[in-house]
Design an enzyme around this catalytic site. Structure first.
Site, PDB file in Angstrom:
ATOM      1  N   SER A 114       0.729  -1.309  -0.159  1.00  0.00           N
ATOM      2  CA  SER A 114      -0.070   0.043  -0.126  1.00  0.00           C
ATOM      3  C   SER A 114       0.987   1.337   0.052  1.00  0.00           C
ATOM      4  CB  SER A 114      -0.875   0.153   1.277  1.00  0.00           C
ATOM      5  OG  SER A 114      -0.190   0.260   2.525  1.00  0.00           O
ATOM      6  N   LYS A 115       0.242   2.432  -0.078  1.00  0.00           N
ATOM      7  CA  LYS A 115       1.086   3.703  -0.293  1.00  0.00           C
ATOM      8  C   LYS A 115       1.613   3.956   1.074  1.00  0.00           C
ATOM      9  CE  LYS A 115      -2.812   6.762   0.073  1.00  0.00           C
ATOM     10  NZ  LYS A 115      -3.859   7.640  -0.432  1.00  0.00           N
ATOM     11  N   ARG A 116       0.945   3.591   2.128  1.00  0.00           N
ATOM     12  CA  ARG A 116       1.540   3.545   3.593  1.00  0.00           C
ATOM     13  C   ARG A 116       2.956   3.081   3.778  1.00  0.00           C
ATOM     14  NH1 ARG A 116      -0.525   7.675   4.002  1.00  0.00           N
ATOM     15  NH2 ARG A 116      -2.871   7.655   3.902  1.00  0.00           N
ATOM     16  N   ASP A 117       3.063   2.042   2.942  1.00  0.00           N
ATOM     17  CA  ASP A 117       4.254   1.100   3.310  1.00  0.00           C
ATOM     18  C   ASP A 117       5.280   1.620   2.658  1.00  0.00           C
ATOM     19  OD1 ASP A 117       2.832  -1.277   4.128  1.00  0.00           O
ATOM     20  OD2 ASP A 117       2.484  -1.884   1.885  1.00  0.00           O
TER      21      ASP A 117
END
Ligand code: GLU
Length: 504
Positions: free
Chosen positions: A263-266
């Site tokens: 995900s973009k959070r990663d």
């Protein structure tokens, strides 16, 4: 029949790495078959629309070299390629389904739908869906009949149009990657095709456009596999099964840990980019792109290609042409592909090794400008020639070469502590004098001068060279020290060696 494939992103945010990989596989498949690669923007969901996302997607594809032959920027004879410009088309097709008894008007209000769910839940049923069983208990053109339906329509009652999913059938299709996929219609709901705002849902617009744009192969992410059931039903309802595209669902891209979807959070958590270009989210958040991180597009392409595909050989380095020749959906795996950022860096390093220094300089220049450092282009080319073998990203150069444009950022005191001595300090004073008077200030001449000094004084070559590097740059490691000396220039070298020699 010539191959026509499409990449069909929704502009609900920037193009993430999974989307870029989908675009790449579509592109490769098209090129390999002498077919056409199309970009279609699926922007019918007004609520999730994000300003700037469409531009971003197109810019990213262009940066990666995946330029569509048909699409909103290029045009083409199957256009328009933005679904928001095709609204009337979908409505017309939905009406056609109603006429043929394959879809129906549903007048249920949100409260009524909620009430239906609550009632069934209270009766102990868990997943209640609007299906053949529930249909007759709700307010729609099937349960109400023709006359009442016309009355409600004439009054302007809000409605949706739903697909009439057949009761209790097993339907299947062949997925090129996954093999036969079967599903029971009893598990499916009467999916909404037209929303109360008159706009189509993804399912209707996607199928109608794939049909009208004569798409032969749908290559997309695994997350769409379950939707394909409704899509196949739509092809059947329209009577388009003869020309239904072949489906291929690509494996997920997994987090570096291998657990769950990337995900973009990663990216933020692990400190790597997950978008091709910088993205300033309207919410105020900022995400750095691979380009700005210092990646070459061909390195990112190579890395993406191997996320879920393998050539069946040991070969790892492929440019777009090489990929086009080698690619095959048969070698795409079913299981998820782990995102390994070190591997991405390794690819970038391989491409930087052979990249034209002038190109690297052109990429580096704005990064330096951004830091308030303005360097003459020819000089930057020399710098990149010396340094390109030592970097994983272009932006690595901003730090590694900082000592050339300004002061030494910091000294490696550990290394100095281990290697420096009063004896070496005396030799450095002498060396500074020799360097100052060297008639030809080139790496070649400096090499001869310094090696002969080291030998005739019985010094340790390794120590001298590492301390010389430290004296002029702050760090004992770096490229060939003689090239560093030449790059820095006589005046700065002499001044730095003298001041370093003053350390005891
Ligand atoms: N609009 C969908 C998406 O955002 C397209 C999926 C498909 O390719 O059918 O990915």
């Amino acid at each position: 029949m010539s191959v026509r494939v499409r990449f069909a992103p929704s502009p609900t945010g920037p193009l993430h790495i999974g989307g870029a990989r989908t675009a790449l596989f579509n592109y490769l498949f098209a090129k390999q078959h002498g077919g056409t690669f199309i970009l279609r923007i699926e922007d019918t969901d007004q609520v999730r629309y994000v300003a700037g996302a469409e531009e971003y997607i197109q810019d990213s594809l262009e940066w990666l070299g995946l330029v569509p032959e048909e699409g909103p920027r290029t045009g083409g004879k199957y256009g328009p390629y933005r679904q928001s410009e095709r609204k009337e088309i979908y409505f017309k097709y939905a009406l056609q389904l109603i006429e043929h008894g394959q879809a129906y008007y549903a007048f249920d209000t949100p409260e009524e739908l909620e009430g239906m769910r609550a009632e069934h839940e209270a009766a102990g049923e868990t997943a209640t869906k609007y299906d053949a069983h529930i249909r007759m208990m709700m307010r729609n053109s099937i349960s109400l009949g023709e006359e009442r339906t016309q009355e409600l329509l004439a009054k302007g009652t809000p409605y949706t149009i739903r697909l009439k999913v057949p009761h209790d059938q097993v339907i299947g299709f062949e997925d090129t990657i996954r093999g036969p996929v079967n599903f029971a219609t009893a598990e499916l709901d009467d999916r909404v095709l037209i929303k109360t705002d008159g706009l189509p849902t993804y399912h209707l617009a996607n199928v109608v456009d794939d049909h009208l744009m004569e798409i032969t192969h749908v290559i997309r992410g695994e997350e769409w596999l379950s939707s394909t059931a409704h899509h196949v039903l739509l092809y059947m309802a329209f009577g388009w099964t003869e020309t239904m595209p072949k489906f291929a669902h690509l494996p997920l891209i997994l987090k570096p840990t291998g657990q769950g979807k990337l995900s973009k959070r990663d990216g933020a958590q692990f400190g790597f980019p997950v978008f091709p270009l910088d993205w300033h989210d309207p919410s105020g958040e900022f995400f750095q792109g691979f380009r700005e991180f210092g990646f070459l597009p061909e390195a990112l392409i190579n890395f993406l290609a191997l996320l879920g595909w393998n050539p069946g050989t040991e070969q790892e380095i492929f440019d777009l042409n090489g990929l086009t020749a080698a690619f095959s959906l048969d070698h795409v795996s079913k299981s998820g592909a782990r995102f390994d950022f070190d591997k991405a860096l390794w690819f970038n390093q391989q491409y930087l090794l052979n990249a034209d220094p002038e190109r690297i300089a052109t990429l580096l220049s704005p990064m330096l400008d951004h830091r308030g450092v303005h360097v003459e282009h020819q000089y930057l080319i020399q710098v990149c020639t010396v340094y390109r073998e030592r970097i994983k990203t272009v932006s690595d150069l901003t730090k590694a070469t900082e000592y050339l444009y300004g002061e030494i950022p910091e000294y490696d005191t550990d290394a100095i502590g281990k290697m420096w001595s009063a004896e070496l300090a005396t030799h450095f004073q002498t060396l500074a004098g020799l360097i100052e008077t060297e008639s030809d200030f080139t790496a070649e001449h400096l090499r001869v001068l310094i090696t002969s000094y080291v030998k005739s004084n019985g010094l340790k070559m390794g120590n001298v060279l590492q301390m010389l590097r430290t004296a002029i740059s702050g760090s004992p490691s770096g490229p060939d020290v003689y090239q560093m000396l030449e790059l820095l220039g006589r005046e700065k070298v002499v001044a730095r060696v003298i001041s370093f020699a003053a350390r005891v």
